[in-house]
Design an enzyme around this catalytic site. Structure first.
Site, PDB file in Angstrom:
ATOM      1  N   GLN A  27      14.146 -48.366 -11.912  1.00 45.95           N
ATOM      2  CA  GLN A  27      13.467 -48.765 -13.150  1.00 45.95           C
ATOM      3  C   GLN A  27      14.072 -48.038 -14.344  1.00 45.95           C
ATOM      4  O   GLN A  27      14.378 -48.655 -15.369  1.00 45.95           O
ATOM      5  CB  GLN A  27      11.967 -48.457 -13.057  1.00 45.95           C
ATOM      6  CG  GLN A  27      11.185 -49.389 -12.151  1.00 45.95           C
ATOM      7  CD  GLN A  27       9.714 -48.989 -12.066  1.00 45.95           C
ATOM      8  OE1 GLN A  27       9.348 -47.851 -12.352  1.00 45.95           O
ATOM      9  NE2 GLN A  27       8.872 -49.918 -11.667  1.00 45.95           N
TER      10      GLN A  27
ATOM     11  N   MET B 205       3.873 -48.905  -4.637  1.00 45.71           N
ATOM     12  CA  MET B 205       4.387 -48.717  -6.006  1.00 45.71           C
ATOM     13  C   MET B 205       3.244 -48.472  -7.001  1.00 45.71           C
ATOM     14  O   MET B 205       2.999 -49.283  -7.884  1.00 45.71           O
ATOM     15  CB  MET B 205       5.201 -49.965  -6.401  1.00 45.71           C
ATOM     16  CG  MET B 205       6.386 -50.228  -5.499  1.00 45.71           C
ATOM     17  SD  MET B 205       7.168 -51.853  -5.775  1.00 45.71           S
ATOM     18  CE  MET B 205       6.028 -52.960  -4.922  1.00 45.71           C
TER      19      MET B 205
ATOM     20  N   THR C 211       1.489 -54.173  -7.932  1.00 45.24           N
ATOM     21  CA  THR C 211       1.833 -53.433  -9.132  1.00 45.24           C
ATOM     22  C   THR C 211       2.034 -54.440 -10.249  1.00 45.24           C
ATOM     23  O   THR C 211       2.547 -55.534 -10.011  1.00 45.24           O
ATOM     24  CB  THR C 211       3.131 -52.609  -8.943  1.00 45.24           C
ATOM     25  OG1 THR C 211       3.698 -52.299 -10.218  1.00 45.24           O
ATOM     26  CG2 THR C 211       4.166 -53.388  -8.151  1.00 45.24           C
TER      27      THR C 211
ATOM     28  N   GLU D 298      -2.524 -48.054 -11.367  1.00 48.50           N
ATOM     29  CA  GLU D 298      -2.992 -46.661 -11.266  1.00 48.50           C
ATOM     30  C   GLU D 298      -4.033 -46.286 -12.319  1.00 48.50           C
ATOM     31  O   GLU D 298      -4.760 -45.300 -12.146  1.00 48.50           O
ATOM     32  CB  GLU D 298      -1.815 -45.687 -11.397  1.00 48.50           C
ATOM     33  CG  GLU D 298      -0.982 -45.497 -10.138  1.00 48.50           C
ATOM     34  CD  GLU D 298      -0.002 -46.642  -9.938  1.00 48.50           C
ATOM     35  OE1 GLU D 298       0.423 -46.850  -8.802  1.00 48.50           O
ATOM     36  OE2 GLU D 298       0.317 -47.331 -10.930  1.00 48.50           O
TER      37      GLU D 298
ATOM     38  N   CYS E  98      -1.900 -51.457 -15.354  1.00 50.54           N
ATOM     39  CA  CYS E  98      -1.133 -50.704 -14.361  1.00 50.54           C
ATOM     40  C   CYS E  98      -2.130 -50.364 -13.275  1.00 50.54           C
ATOM     41  O   CYS E  98      -3.243 -49.913 -13.562  1.00 50.54           O
ATOM     42  CB  CYS E  98      -0.525 -49.440 -14.965  1.00 50.54           C
ATOM     43  SG  CYS E  98       0.295 -48.404 -13.739  1.00 50.54           S
TER      44      CYS E  98
END
Length: 231
Positions: free
Chosen positions: A52, A10, A83, A199, A197
């Protein structure tokens, strides 16, 4: 050595960094050919992302709880949700397992407190920046003031995460805008910035700014290594 359970996928782009960071951490501590004992349950993020957007958090919690129980049954001694956003259902997952869940916000707060940071800027998905499950935990449990970007900047940060970073796309223009948002938060009084986050660290790093950045992926992975190697 204890076995680390990773609830990942995720996105898988950031889960890669978890796997690498945890193994590097174990090697740094033990040397030689040592690596981490890891069990990974990687979900289909497309399904999660649709839920989500639909606000179906209970359903996502049920799904991830089942995956967490599978990791526990397979022999995991702890659980990491790889995540920040899905920590919204962390309490729901904790109720279904008997092994410790290492909470990403708690690990991050420990680093902030150790460094004397009492006011921090938060970047993440819209869910993380706007809802209380993450911000309130930092404030109510640890006494850390949390600042978030304005509405337009929040929308931009969120859009880049899902439309670029989760797809492995690194865009120089997006990086420049992110750094501009970080500078705004710093001018508003943030002593440091949480890359909230998993990412975001793919796009910006400490090499890009003098403002202290807290990479939650690296911090969470470090907490897992410490747990796994603790006697």
């Amino acid at each position: 050595m204890k076995t680390i359970g990773l609830l990942g996928g995720m996105s898988w782009e950031s889960t890669l960094n978890y796997y690498k960071a945890i193994n590097q951490g174990v090697k740094a501590e033990l040397g030689g050919l040592n690596s981490a004992q890891i069990l990974l349950y990687s979900v289909n993020f497309d399904h999660i992302e649709k839920l989500q957007r639909a606000g179906e958090w209970q359903q996502m919690g049920d799904m991830l709880s089942k995956s967490a129980k599978d990791l526990e049954a397979a022999g995991a001694n702890c659980l990491l949700i790889c995540t920040n956003t899905m920590h919204k259902v962390a309490h729901q997952i904790e109720q279904q397992i008997h092994i410790p869940l290492l909470h990403i916000a708690d690990a991050t707060a420990a680093h902030l407190i150790n460094d004397g940071v009492s006011c921090v800027g938060l970047l993440g998905t819209g869910f993380t920046m706007e809802q209380g499950f993450y911000k309130n935990r930092l404030t109510e449990k640890f006494g850390i003031q949390v600042l978030v970007p304005n509405e337009d900047d929040r929308a931009y940060v969120h859009r880049v995460i899902y439309n670029e970073l989760c797809l492995g796309e690194i865009n120089a223009q997006s990086k420049e805008r992110y750094l501009n948002i970080i500078n705004k938060l710093y001018r508003q009084g943030a002593q440091a910035i949480i890359l909230g986050c998993t990412e975001i660290a793919l796009l910006v790093s400490q090499n890009d700014t003098d403002i202290p950045l807290y990479d939650t992926t690296a911090i969470h992975a470090d907490a897992a290594v410490k747990f796994a190697l603790k006697p």
